[in-house]
Design an enzyme around this catalytic site. Sequence first.
Site, PDB file in Angstrom:
ATOM      1  N   THR A 151      -6.323   2.626  -5.071  1.00 27.40           N
ATOM      2  CA  THR A 151      -6.050   1.197  -4.931  1.00 27.40           C
ATOM      3  C   THR A 151      -6.860   0.373  -5.929  1.00 27.40           C
ATOM      4  O   THR A 151      -6.345  -0.549  -6.566  1.00 27.40           O
ATOM      5  CB  THR A 151      -6.385   0.720  -3.502  1.00 27.40           C
ATOM      6  OG1 THR A 151      -5.458   1.274  -2.590  1.00 27.40           O
ATOM      7  CG2 THR A 151      -6.300  -0.795  -3.405  1.00 27.40           C
ATOM      8  N   HIS A 192      -0.620   3.376   4.971  1.00 28.90           N
ATOM      9  CA  HIS A 192      -1.608   4.216   4.287  1.00 28.90           C
ATOM     10  C   HIS A 192      -1.689   5.541   5.034  1.00 28.90           C
ATOM     11  O   HIS A 192      -1.530   5.564   6.246  1.00 28.90           O
ATOM     12  CB  HIS A 192      -2.971   3.507   4.299  1.00 28.90           C
ATOM     13  CG  HIS A 192      -3.981   4.128   3.391  1.00 28.90           C
ATOM     14  ND1 HIS A 192      -4.517   5.371   3.620  1.00 28.90           N
ATOM     15  CD2 HIS A 192      -4.565   3.676   2.251  1.00 28.90           C
ATOM     16  CE1 HIS A 192      -5.373   5.658   2.653  1.00 28.90           C
ATOM     17  NE2 HIS A 192      -5.417   4.646   1.808  1.00 28.90           N
ATOM     18  N   ASP A 209       1.121   0.285  -5.075  1.00 29.01           N
ATOM     19  CA  ASP A 209      -0.057   0.616  -5.889  1.00 29.01           C
ATOM     20  C   ASP A 209      -0.068   2.053  -6.399  1.00 29.01           C
ATOM     21  O   ASP A 209      -0.521   2.327  -7.494  1.00 29.01           O
ATOM     22  CB  ASP A 209      -1.361   0.291  -5.153  1.00 29.01           C
ATOM     23  CG  ASP A 209      -1.566   1.062  -3.859  1.00 29.01           C
ATOM     24  OD1 ASP A 209      -0.583   1.565  -3.290  1.00 29.01           O
ATOM     25  OD2 ASP A 209      -2.727   1.166  -3.417  1.00 29.01           O
ATOM     26  N   HIS A 210       0.448   2.987  -5.605  1.00 27.42           N
ATOM     27  CA  HIS A 210       0.490   4.396  -6.026  1.00 27.42           C
ATOM     28  C   HIS A 210       1.353   5.165  -5.036  1.00 27.42           C
ATOM     29  O   HIS A 210       1.822   4.595  -4.053  1.00 27.42           O
ATOM     30  CB  HIS A 210      -0.915   5.008  -6.099  1.00 27.42           C
ATOM     31  CG  HIS A 210      -1.751   4.731  -4.883  1.00 27.42           C
ATOM     32  ND1 HIS A 210      -1.535   5.353  -3.677  1.00 27.42           N
ATOM     33  CD2 HIS A 210      -2.775   3.870  -4.677  1.00 27.42           C
ATOM     34  CE1 HIS A 210      -2.407   4.910  -2.793  1.00 27.42           C
ATOM     35  NE2 HIS A 210      -3.171   3.991  -3.360  1.00 27.42           N
ATOM     36  N   GLU A 228       0.817  -1.213   0.000  1.00 32.67           N
ATOM     37  CA  GLU A 228       0.000   0.000   0.000  1.00 32.67           C
ATOM     38  C   GLU A 228       0.856   1.270   0.000  1.00 32.67           C
ATOM     39  O   GLU A 228       1.765   1.398   0.826  1.00 32.67           O
ATOM     40  CB  GLU A 228      -0.940  -0.017   1.213  1.00 32.67           C
ATOM     41  CG  GLU A 228      -1.832   1.204   1.349  1.00 32.67           C
ATOM     42  CD  GLU A 228      -2.717   1.452   0.138  1.00 32.67           C
ATOM     43  OE1 GLU A 228      -3.311   0.479  -0.360  1.00 32.67           O
ATOM     44  OE2 GLU A 228      -2.803   2.602  -0.315  1.00 32.67           O
TER      45      GLU A 228
HETATM   46  C1  GP9 Z   1      -8.935   0.307   1.316  1.00 30.65           C
HETATM   47  C2  GP9 Z   1      -7.545   0.307   0.853  1.00 30.65           C
HETATM   48  C3  GP9 Z   1      -7.061   1.703   0.554  1.00 30.65           C
HETATM   49  O1  GP9 Z   1      -9.532  -0.921   1.453  1.00 30.65           O
HETATM   50  O2  GP9 Z   1      -7.361  -0.567  -0.182  1.00 30.65           O
HETATM   51  O3  GP9 Z   1      -7.478   2.193  -0.642  1.00 30.65           O
HETATM   52  P1  GP9 Z   1      -6.940   3.593  -1.217  1.00 30.65           P
HETATM   53  O4  GP9 Z   1      -7.381   4.646  -0.246  1.00 30.65           O
HETATM   54  O5  GP9 Z   1      -5.446   3.525  -1.272  1.00 30.65           O
HETATM   55  O6  GP9 Z   1      -7.536   3.734  -2.558  1.00 30.65           O
HETATM   56 MN    MN Z   2      -3.912   2.378  -2.109  1.00 32.26          MN
END
Ligand code: GP9
Ligand code: MN
Length: 736
Positions: A324, A441, A502-503, A280
Amino acid sequence: MKVMKKRVKKSLKHFWSDILSPKNWQRQLNTRQGFFTWIVVLLALKTVLAYGADFEWLHVQDPIQVFLMLINPIGFTMVLFSLTLFIKPKQLYYGALLFLDMLMSLLLYLNVIYFREFSDFMSVNTMLGYNTVNQGGKAAGAIAFSPHDVLFWVDIIVLIVLLVVRKIRFDSHTLPRFQPFKILTIGFFVLTANLLVSDIDRPQLLTRQFDREYMVKYLGLGPFMIYDAINTYQTGQVRKSATPEEFTQVKNYIAKNYASINPEFYGKAKGKNVIVIHLESFQQMSIDRKIDGQEVTPFLNSIYHSKSTLSFDNFFHAVGQGKTSDAENMLETSTYGLPQGSLFSKLGNDQTFQAMPAILNQRAGYSSAVFHGNTGAFWNRNNVYKHMGYQNWVSGDYFDLSGQKATTWGLKDKLLFKESVPYLENLQQPFYAKYLTVTNHTPYTLDQEDRDPNFVTTDSGSKLVDNYFVTNHYLDQSVKEFFTYLKKSGLYDKTMVVLYGDHYGISNTDARYLAPILGKNTVDWNDLDNANLQRVPFMVHVPGLKNGHINHQYGSEIDVAPTIEHLLGISSERYIQFGQDLLSQKHSQVVAFRNKDWITPAYASLSGRYWDVKTNQMITVPSEALQNKFDKIQAGVDEKLAMSDNLNQKNLLRFYEPKDFKEVDANKYDYSKRATIRRLKKGNKTLGNKSKSVFSENGNKSTLSQYVTDAPEANDEKTDSTRLLPRNADDWSQSE
Ligand code: GP9
Ligand code: MN
């Protein structure tokens, strides 16, 4: 002061004796307007009852949200129900009002039942595809009733009985001339105020649609259902207009752009399990990063440099608003997310996907599962995964998320990896399993107990940046613990592990705080520096592989699916995939971002400006030849994104059946915890000594005891509190 007190007391007394007190009830119920008010208030109360007793108070967290939640049933109900006030004939008026009341109560109640099973609200599609719901109910044994369910119906029954026995009489006087208008206007006013406050508190709520719970919390169940109905209708219209010829166009484009396999790597991981670890918000700049001589992610660095790893250092994320979920969509389908909003949320209820879990299952017998610590409904995953053909969706709904075990985004990563084992070990091999981590996150907060006392982070001036490296470090430890388990359980040698970010984690707004850390100058920080930071790791670790290396190809998340397929010896040529195998000699190095910007090893186009990537200089006046070159690249990028959007928005894959591919039947899947456990156990049993799960291979014994974690919360007792708070990716503040 005393006078004030007296006055308040007096008006409260009047309010009671003239309005609330039971002695007024019959009088009120005997007038048209009184009957109307009773129905509206009762329905609003029932809605709040559902919010509280069944929808977990919608996870409201601040006074504005509480306020919105309490008023949102009123405005909408008033507007809708006041339409009946214009009806003159008395039977028709009472009939229409009661009918609407029953209809809305039914919708509310269906949502309550649905939520108990799926932790999500019903969309028009789930309502129309009643099969899915029905099957869910059946598989889970029975629909879950609760004693307070009576309250959703008792008011209507009482009112009807009172009307029948004439305790309440039909009022034949219509309302004064402008009264219905007045009530309608007040309703509109409340509704508009509701929408305005929502938009201020949560901008882009409607465009991003990241979570249905958010929509209900801010707008209410009624507006959510109407919005959903409009969305479904619009999508339906766009889709209706689509023709198979349009698909042919896309197919020809894909055929033209296919990049052939590289025999040096093709099939190198054939037959192996695949574990995808979604890191993440993890950026490439954290790889090999040292703070005061200490590595931030020593374990990931060792994987990055391993001879058994194909690592990429010019790999970019290409997500849009779906964050995500866009990354997931690119990885599973090799098509882009949408220009606005999240494809998962907007189209995921009935999209035809030809995605990795289905492809690997149908071509090579792979079973599949996703593991994640956040609620199952976030990003509409409960629905999307079924359409992608995921057999198991082990979400936060499966785990104890109480006390310190979860952050606001869900189960902490160390616990997720460990607690996934009872499910993972019961999957038949080969399997395709995806882990979506969450602890790294925004806002990157981590309990003191989870911090490595030996790790010292930066002092950058931004708490967010400093904390980012702390959660990076935690993520690194989590992955390390998981790898140790893979080795102990014997899974390691049979598994290809794909790791990717992912980003970005640090947005452009905060990136300047990174400048000194990256050896750059804050003052000179430019758009190209921001673009360069959109690199995320992509590592494919194949135990046994000898020619692993750090590959410098420019590529993006769109390229992952064909790369993995080819490593597994599955040709991707027949599928509609917009990416290309990163290991192919023919791979194109133009990286298209979702907003039509692009970057190549030599040049970049960012927000309408061109850059020389090598010199880090802006190209203000390109030569004619260079301009032609840029125009050509841009046209290619535009065409690629447009083709992908056309395919997805019009659901064109429904016109296509690739060789040996059977369309996924979403109704087949039941993601409830009970059904999942039963299904996995049954799988082992029916296969007997042919069962290829780790559990069976371990002599029908769990391997959980082999898992070692230093997570301090691992043995915590369950408590009543949880910090889980499904939120939007932008929803953080530096002060947290
Ligand atoms: C939420 C997690 C975060 O379930 O995958 O998503 P994001 O905020 O990075 O799009
Ligand atoms: Mn994400």
